[in-house]
Write a protein that holds these residues in place. Structure first.
Motif, PDB file in Angstrom:
ATOM      1  N   GLN A 292       5.656   4.445   5.751  1.00  0.00           N
ATOM      2  CA  GLN A 292       5.279   3.555   5.748  1.00  0.00           C
ATOM      3  C   GLN A 292       4.806   3.665   7.120  1.00  0.00           C
ATOM      4  OE1 GLN A 292       6.629  -0.221   4.935  1.00  0.00           O
ATOM      5  NE2 GLN A 292       6.665   0.082   2.359  1.00  0.00           N
ATOM      6  N   ASP A 293       5.144   3.736   8.263  1.00  0.00           N
ATOM      7  CA  ASP A 293       4.797   4.152   9.470  1.00  0.00           C
ATOM      8  C   ASP A 293       4.227   5.155   9.838  1.00  0.00           C
ATOM      9  OD1 ASP A 293       6.397   1.425   9.994  1.00  0.00           O
ATOM     10  OD2 ASP A 293       8.054   2.431  10.787  1.00  0.00           O
ATOM     11  N   ALA A 294       4.771   6.022   9.273  1.00  0.00           N
ATOM     12  CA  ALA A 294       3.713   7.114   9.612  1.00  0.00           C
ATOM     13  C   ALA A 294       2.208   6.807   9.041  1.00  0.00           C
ATOM     14  CB  ALA A 294       4.491   8.738   9.089  1.00  0.00           C
ATOM     15  N   PHE A 295       1.895   6.241   8.070  1.00  0.00           N
ATOM     16  CA  PHE A 295       1.332   6.782   7.303  1.00  0.00           C
ATOM     17  C   PHE A 295      -0.166   5.534   8.123  1.00  0.00           C
ATOM     18  CE2 PHE A 295       2.498   8.136   2.835  1.00  0.00           C
ATOM     19  CZ  PHE A 295       1.854   9.750   3.830  1.00  0.00           C
ATOM     20  N   LEU A 296       0.711   4.113   8.446  1.00  0.00           N
ATOM     21  CA  LEU A 296      -0.205   3.558   9.045  1.00  0.00           C
ATOM     22  C   LEU A 296      -0.585   4.051  10.595  1.00  0.00           C
ATOM     23  CD1 LEU A 296      -0.652   0.463   9.178  1.00  0.00           C
ATOM     24  CD2 LEU A 296       1.384  -0.505  10.050  1.00  0.00           C
ATOM     25  N   SER A 297       0.874   5.059  10.966  1.00  0.00           N
ATOM     26  CA  SER A 297       0.223   5.093  12.679  1.00  0.00           C
ATOM     27  C   SER A 297      -1.085   6.339  12.374  1.00  0.00           C
ATOM     28  CB  SER A 297       1.024   5.891  13.055  1.00  0.00           C
ATOM     29  OG  SER A 297       2.141   4.968  13.323  1.00  0.00           O
ATOM     30  N   GLU A 298      -1.824   6.909  11.247  1.00  0.00           N
ATOM     31  CA  GLU A 298      -2.229   8.013  10.688  1.00  0.00           C
ATOM     32  C   GLU A 298      -3.541   7.055  10.779  1.00  0.00           C
ATOM     33  OE1 GLU A 298      -4.162  11.064  10.674  1.00  0.00           O
ATOM     34  OE2 GLU A 298      -2.377  10.792  11.093  1.00  0.00           O
ATOM     35  N   ALA A 299      -3.477   5.694   9.949  1.00  0.00           N
ATOM     36  CA  ALA A 299      -4.136   5.307   9.382  1.00  0.00           C
ATOM     37  C   ALA A 299      -5.289   4.139  11.256  1.00  0.00           C
ATOM     38  CB  ALA A 299      -4.493   3.868   8.678  1.00  0.00           C
ATOM     39  N   LYS A 300      -3.721   3.263  12.116  1.00  0.00           N
ATOM     40  CA  LYS A 300      -4.849   3.143  12.795  1.00  0.00           C
ATOM     41  C   LYS A 300      -5.609   4.250  14.361  1.00  0.00           C
ATOM     42  CE  LYS A 300      -1.717  -0.548  13.481  1.00  0.00           C
ATOM     43  NZ  LYS A 300       0.006  -0.926  14.711  1.00  0.00           N
ATOM     44  N   ALA A 301      -5.053   4.942  14.331  1.00  0.00           N
ATOM     45  CA  ALA A 301      -5.753   6.547  15.150  1.00  0.00           C
ATOM     46  C   ALA A 301      -7.091   6.830  14.639  1.00  0.00           C
ATOM     47  CB  ALA A 301      -4.508   7.588  14.958  1.00  0.00           C
ATOM     48  N   ARG A 302      -7.298   6.559  12.661  1.00  0.00           N
ATOM     49  CA  ARG A 302      -8.805   7.085  12.660  1.00  0.00           C
ATOM     50  C   ARG A 302      -9.506   5.917  12.709  1.00  0.00           C
ATOM     51  NH1 ARG A 302      -7.195  10.718   7.278  1.00  0.00           N
ATOM     52  NH2 ARG A 302      -5.848  12.768   8.258  1.00  0.00           N
ATOM     53  N   LEU A 303      -8.488   4.789  11.723  1.00  0.00           N
ATOM     54  CA  LEU A 303      -9.618   3.579  12.197  1.00  0.00           C
ATOM     55  C   LEU A 303     -10.318   3.524  13.418  1.00  0.00           C
ATOM     56  CD1 LEU A 303      -8.014   1.445   9.062  1.00  0.00           C
ATOM     57  CD2 LEU A 303     -10.384   2.722   9.598  1.00  0.00           C
ATOM     58  N   GLY A 304      -8.929   3.458  14.430  1.00  0.00           N
ATOM     59  CA  GLY A 304      -9.121   2.999  16.187  1.00  0.00           C
ATOM     60  C   GLY A 304     -10.379   4.083  16.578  1.00  0.00           C
ATOM     61  N   GLY A 305      -9.701   4.974  16.663  1.00  0.00           N
ATOM     62  CA  GLY A 305     -10.726   6.402  16.875  1.00  0.00           C
ATOM     63  C   GLY A 305     -10.234   6.619  18.124  1.00  0.00           C
TER      64      GLY A 305
ATOM     65  N   ILE B  92       0.742  -0.880  -0.201  1.00  0.00           N
ATOM     66  CA  ILE B  92      -0.048  -0.097  -0.029  1.00  0.00           C
ATOM     67  C   ILE B  92       0.595   2.051   0.082  1.00  0.00           C
ATOM     68  CG2 ILE B  92      -2.186   1.318   1.385  1.00  0.00           C
ATOM     69  CD1 ILE B  92      -2.901  -1.594   2.595  1.00  0.00           C
ATOM     70  N   TRP B  93       2.268   1.338   0.782  1.00  0.00           N
ATOM     71  CA  TRP B  93       3.043   2.733   1.179  1.00  0.00           C
ATOM     72  C   TRP B  93       4.102   1.632   0.567  1.00  0.00           C
ATOM     73  CZ3 TRP B  93       0.286   1.580   5.124  1.00  0.00           C
ATOM     74  CH2 TRP B  93      -1.646   2.294   5.163  1.00  0.00           C
ATOM     75  N   PRO B  94       4.414   2.254  -0.618  1.00  0.00           N
ATOM     76  CA  PRO B  94       5.885   1.548  -1.148  1.00  0.00           C
ATOM     77  C   PRO B  94       6.962   2.367  -0.520  1.00  0.00           C
ATOM     78  CG  PRO B  94       4.401   1.800  -3.044  1.00  0.00           C
ATOM     79  CD  PRO B  94       3.988   2.621  -2.227  1.00  0.00           C
ATOM     80  N   ASP B  95       7.073   4.021  -0.692  1.00  0.00           N
ATOM     81  CA  ASP B  95       8.526   4.750   0.331  1.00  0.00           C
ATOM     82  C   ASP B  95       7.561   3.938   1.577  1.00  0.00           C
ATOM     83  OD1 ASP B  95       9.605   6.148   0.701  1.00  0.00           O
ATOM     84  OD2 ASP B  95       8.537   8.219   0.439  1.00  0.00           O
ATOM     85  N   VAL B  96       9.311   3.478   2.127  1.00  0.00           N
ATOM     86  CA  VAL B  96       9.361   2.647   3.599  1.00  0.00           C
ATOM     87  C   VAL B  96       9.677   4.121   4.426  1.00  0.00           C
ATOM     88  CG1 VAL B  96      10.627   0.234   2.670  1.00  0.00           C
ATOM     89  CG2 VAL B  96      12.180   2.398   3.138  1.00  0.00           C
ATOM     90  N   THR B  97      10.162   5.091   3.742  1.00  0.00           N
ATOM     91  CA  THR B  97      10.197   6.411   5.019  1.00  0.00           C
ATOM     92  C   THR B  97       9.005   7.175   5.392  1.00  0.00           C
ATOM     93  OG1 THR B  97      10.419   7.712   2.836  1.00  0.00           O
ATOM     94  CG2 THR B  97      11.954   7.309   3.713  1.00  0.00           C
TER      95      THR B  97
END
Length: 221
Positions: A27-40, A20-25
């Motif tokens: 990945q973690d930031a986008f994943l954390s943001e996605a978790k925060a929005r999905l988890g509330g 989903i996020w090929p840019d490794v720099t």
């Protein structure tokens, strides 16, 4: 349509983050943001909530200590005013003290649980900041504190409305009747002198020339 499960979505994102996020720099930031929005709730939100829970537990501990001191003072006051140990007033004060100790123990246990979990000494593989593992202990601390305060108020009300009966009445022929509060009594003296002492350091002394021509009546309750 089946209910949306954010945990399943988060697990899918974690398993496919490289695609989903090929840019490794990023990945973690986008994943954390996605978790925060999905988890509330983000990890920072949970951390602040846990800190607030700890501060609340500390405040309740301070209140419990103050109520404990007040319970001891009121118990001593009621006892010095002749209230017997076997009474509802003393029973409610004692019940309040027991509840306060339970409340303080639960609060200290909750604070210790938060610190150990955040430090990784307990449940190292689970979320560090969460109020869920200590919620039961915090509820016990709050409820027992409220019931302790209620028991203290009931005991105080019973103490204020209790009627005090004389612990000692003394009748000497030709003199008015004397009454002393209830409490331990010590009688000592000689054939020509009688001295009565109570637990409140009250003393009644009959000199040798007291009018004792008739019978001397002492009634201890």
């Amino acid at each position: 349509m089946p209910a949306f499960d954010p945990l399943t979505a988060i697990a899918h994102l974690e398993a496919n983050k490289a695609t989903i996020w090929p840019d490794v720099t990023t990945q973690d930031a986008f994943l954390s943001e996605a978790k925060a929005r999905l988890g509330g709730r983000s990890s920072d939100d949970k951390k602040e909530a846990t800190k607030l829970a700890v501060e609340t537990a500390k405040t309740l501990l301070t209140i419990a200590v103050a109520l404990l001191v007040a319970s001891g003072t009121l118990l001593q006051f009621t006892r010095s005013n002749g209230v017997p140990w076997l009474s509802w007033t003393v029973a409610f004060f004692t019940f309040s003290v027991i509840l306060l100790f339970i409340s303080m123990s639960a609060g200290l246990s909750a604070i210790s649980g938060v610190y150990k979990r955040a430090d990784g000494r307990t449940f190292p593989t689970e979320t560090a900041w969460s109020t869920l593992p200590v919620s039961k202990r915090l509820n016990v601390q709050s409820l027992t504190g409220v019931f302790a305060l209620l028991a203290l108020l009931i005991g105080l009300g019973l103490s204020a409305h209790s009627t005090q009966t004389p612990g000692l009445s003394l009748t000497i022929p030709g003199t008015p009747q004397s009454a002393l509060p209830a409490g331990p009594l010590m009688i000592d003296g000689t054939w020509t002198e009688l001295r009565l002492k109570t637990a409140g350091n009250q003393e009644l002394k009959l000199p040798p020339n007291s009018p004792t021509s008739g019978p001397l009546a002492i009634n201890c309750k």
